[in-house]
Design an enzyme around this catalytic site. Structure first.
Site, PDB file in Angstrom:
ATOM      1  N   LYS A 285       0.832  -1.218   0.000  1.00 42.94           N
ATOM      2  CA  LYS A 285       0.000   0.000   0.000  1.00 42.94           C
ATOM      3  C   LYS A 285       0.858   1.256   0.000  1.00 42.94           C
ATOM      4  CE  LYS A 285      -4.008  -2.171   2.129  1.00 42.94           C
ATOM      5  NZ  LYS A 285      -3.432  -3.444   2.627  1.00 42.94           N
TER       6      LYS A 285
HETATM    7  P1  5BU Z   1      -8.558 -11.353   6.135  1.00 44.71           P
HETATM    8  O1  5BU Z   1      -7.861 -12.158   7.176  1.00 44.71           O
HETATM    9  O2  5BU Z   1      -9.199 -12.194   5.028  1.00 44.71           O
HETATM   10  O3  5BU Z   1      -9.516 -10.350   6.731  1.00 44.71           O
HETATM   11  O4  5BU Z   1      -7.361 -10.543   5.442  1.00 44.71           O
HETATM   12  C1  5BU Z   1      -7.556  -9.594   4.427  1.00 44.71           C
HETATM   13  C2  5BU Z   1      -6.233  -9.115   3.906  1.00 44.71           C
HETATM   14  O5  5BU Z   1      -6.446  -8.177   2.857  1.00 44.71           O
HETATM   15  C3  5BU Z   1      -5.363  -8.429   4.910  1.00 44.71           C
HETATM   16  O6  5BU Z   1      -4.022  -8.739   4.584  1.00 44.71           O
HETATM   17  C4  5BU Z   1      -5.608  -6.963   4.698  1.00 44.71           C
HETATM   18  O7  5BU Z   1      -4.451  -6.192   4.980  1.00 44.71           O
HETATM   19  C5  5BU Z   1      -5.919  -6.902   3.210  1.00 44.71           C
HETATM   20  N1  5BU Z   1      -6.900  -5.865   2.834  1.00 44.71           N
HETATM   21  C6  5BU Z   1      -8.166  -5.809   3.326  1.00 44.71           C
HETATM   22  O8  5BU Z   1      -8.572  -6.649   4.112  1.00 44.71           O
HETATM   23  N2  5BU Z   1      -9.026  -4.822   2.941  1.00 44.71           N
HETATM   24  C7  5BU Z   1      -8.679  -3.882   2.075  1.00 44.71           C
HETATM   25  O9  5BU Z   1      -9.492  -3.022   1.723  1.00 44.71           O
HETATM   26  C8  5BU Z   1      -7.364  -3.954   1.569  1.00 44.71           C
HETATM   27  C9  5BU Z   1      -6.500  -4.938   1.966  1.00 44.71           C
HETATM   28 BR1  5BU Z   1      -6.835  -2.723   0.381  1.00 44.71          BR
END
Ligand code: 5BU
Length: 471
Positions: A285
């Site tokens: 990011k």
């Molecule tokens: P999760 O464990 O499925 O909630 O992880 C989601 C990943 O995607 C996590 O690494 C976040 O940093 C990333 N992410 C997110 O969740 N939402 C966003 O809008 C963005 C990145 Br951009």
């Protein structure tokens, strides 16, 4: 007042001009319409309101709105004359939910008539309709003074809206020509310009080499699953990655959360990616000014540019961050960007206007921008967002789990099926997989559900073209 008089009035007031005008896009237009100043010309203003009242009187509606700022004073007078309530949407607070930013009172289900000054592509009218609809109003009719496009009526019509205009471009051209206000050459220039502009807008396809490679891999491996492997040490990271590699199209890493990062990490990761056929995305990011982002991307201890096929990028600092990251690479192989167009966390500060600008910039840099990271508040919201993305660039969606829900820190989840049906080309799953008791079997479930939804629900048009040809 007749249509001819309206056109002559507008010309006389300087609201309709012919010459050379540089547009925001840099294109030079042979004509320019700007109705903002009419509010200060009470006689013309009154005549225009009279025309509007005549036009809308037979229509069926409960409340009236004008799109700020230009159309709002007209809407106020029209509403008052017809004894209907006026409502309006605060321009500064436009964001997805919108509920709170409508001023005035109305009931759910009220039919809202929308007044605006001009229509060019119809795009912003659709956004307005979405905003009011998500606040519980029903939008059917739009009324504008000038329809300056060739297709907006059709575009709105295909989405179930009616467009009414007091005058259109052709009427303006013929009237001004017959009154000796413009030459035949000027009229023809205006027609040609409009035709060309609309043809270029219709061709929204862009081409990015990494988007093509990723789509091709997804089809070859039959998976649209992107594993967000947010492990905090190398042992966990590689144990989970080795167990799930056969199921994924790409692994997404936050390299700065590893406690024991060292230069062997990218070497081992790249070797595994090669062997198991997946790509690597660094979810860094980047958000700083171009110069700093370049140093963060190419240098430091992580040297992300050396091993990541793609990176995530915020455009908050403006488009030059892309030049900082990818420009002037002097023969180095440099990755591609996925731009953050929307985020999955609740109450994030991205609004519609910001998202629109991210997409506009992404479209202008197809060599570097492989796609967007985005999310939707609902299936319908996601579909509407997906429609705005250029064909050829991909949508990757985080905030995906088997069930809808949220975590305790504001993350919001949509189901795999809704994400794919809504238009995500890749689903990004983190804790749903690495947090499961058996990440391998969990990855398999996500992959199967994701791919099934892809095959069952996505029309060939939505599927990336290189996928379609391989299929
Ligand atoms: P999760 O464990 O499925 O909630 O992880 C989601 C990943 O995607 C996590 O690494 C976040 O940093 C990333 N992410 C997110 O969740 N939402 C966003 O809008 C963005 C990145 Br951009």
């Amino acid at each position: 007042m007749s249509q001819t008089n309206l056109i002559l009035d507008l010309e006389n007031a300087g609201a309709v001009k012919f010459g050379n005008f540089v547009l925001k896009s840099g294109k030079v237009s042979p004509f320019y319409f700007d109705l903002r100043d009419i509010v200060s010309k009470p006689e013309i203003f009154q005549r225009m309101v009279d025309l509007l009242v005549e036009k809308v009187r037979p229509m069926e509606f409960d409340v009236v709105t004008g799109i700020p700022y230009t159309a709002l004073p007209y809407a106020a007078v029209v509403a008052q004359r017809l004894g209907k309530p006026l409502i309006y949407c605060r321009k500064e607070e436009k964001s997805y939910g919108l509920g709170g930013s409508i001023v005035g009172s109305y009931r759910k289900g009220d039919r809202c008539l929308v007044i605006d000054d001009l229509i060019t592509t119809g795009e912003s009218k659709l956004e307005t309709a979405e905003a009011f609809e998500s606040a519980g109003l029903v939008v059917k009719d739009f009324v504008v003074f000038i329809d300056r496009s060739l297709k907006a009526k059709e575009v709105l019509g295909s989405r179930g809206y009616r467009l009414h205009s007091l005058v259109n471009l052709e009427e303006i051209l013929t009237t001004l020509l017959s009154h000796g206000k413009i030459t035949a050459h000027q009229a023809e220039q205006a027609r040609t310009f409009t035709r060309n502009l609309e043809a270029s807008q219709a061709d929204t396809r862009v081409k990015n080499p990494f988007a093509d490679k990723l789509s091709e891999l997804m089809y070859r491996k039959q998976t649209n699953l992107i594993l967000s492997l947010d492990a905090t040490n190398k042992a966990d990271f590689f144990r989970i990655l080795e167990a799930t590699a056969s199921e994924i199209a790409m692994v997404k890493v936050h390299v700065d959360i590893l406690e024991d990062f060292d230069p062997t990490f990218p070497v081992r990761l790249s070797a595994l990616a090669e062997e198991e056929d997946f790509y690597i995305m660094a979810d860094r990011k980047f958000a700083d000014i171009g110069n700093t982002a370049r140093m963060q991307y190419r240098g430091g201890i992580y040297r992300i540019a050396d091993w990541a096929d793609a990176v995530t990028v915020h455009l908050i600092s403006g488009e030059d961050i892309l030049k900082g990251l990818f420009g002037d690479a002097e023969g180095r192989s440099i990755g591609s960007a996925f731009l953050l167009a929307r985020m999955s966390s609740r109450n994030n500060l991205i609004n519609e206007g910001y998202t629109r600008k991210v997409i506009e910039i992404g479209r202008q840099y197809p060599a570097w921008v492989a796609g967007y990271i985005g999310h939707g508040e609902s299936l319908e919201d996601l579909k509407r967002f997906r429609e705005k993305l250029p064909e050829g660039q991909l949508l990757l969606m985080p905030g995906v789990q088997l069930r809808k829900g949220k975590d305790e820190l504001g993350q919001q989840y949509m189901t795999v099926e809704d994400a794919v049906i809504g238009g995500a080309d890749g689903i990004i799953v983190g804790r749903g997989i690495y947090g499961a008791p058996d990440p391998a079997s969990s990855a398999k479930i996500y992959r199967e559900k994701g791919w099934e939804a892809m095959e069952a629900h996505r029309s060939p048009k939505l599927v990336h073209s290189s996928m379609a040809t391989i299929a």
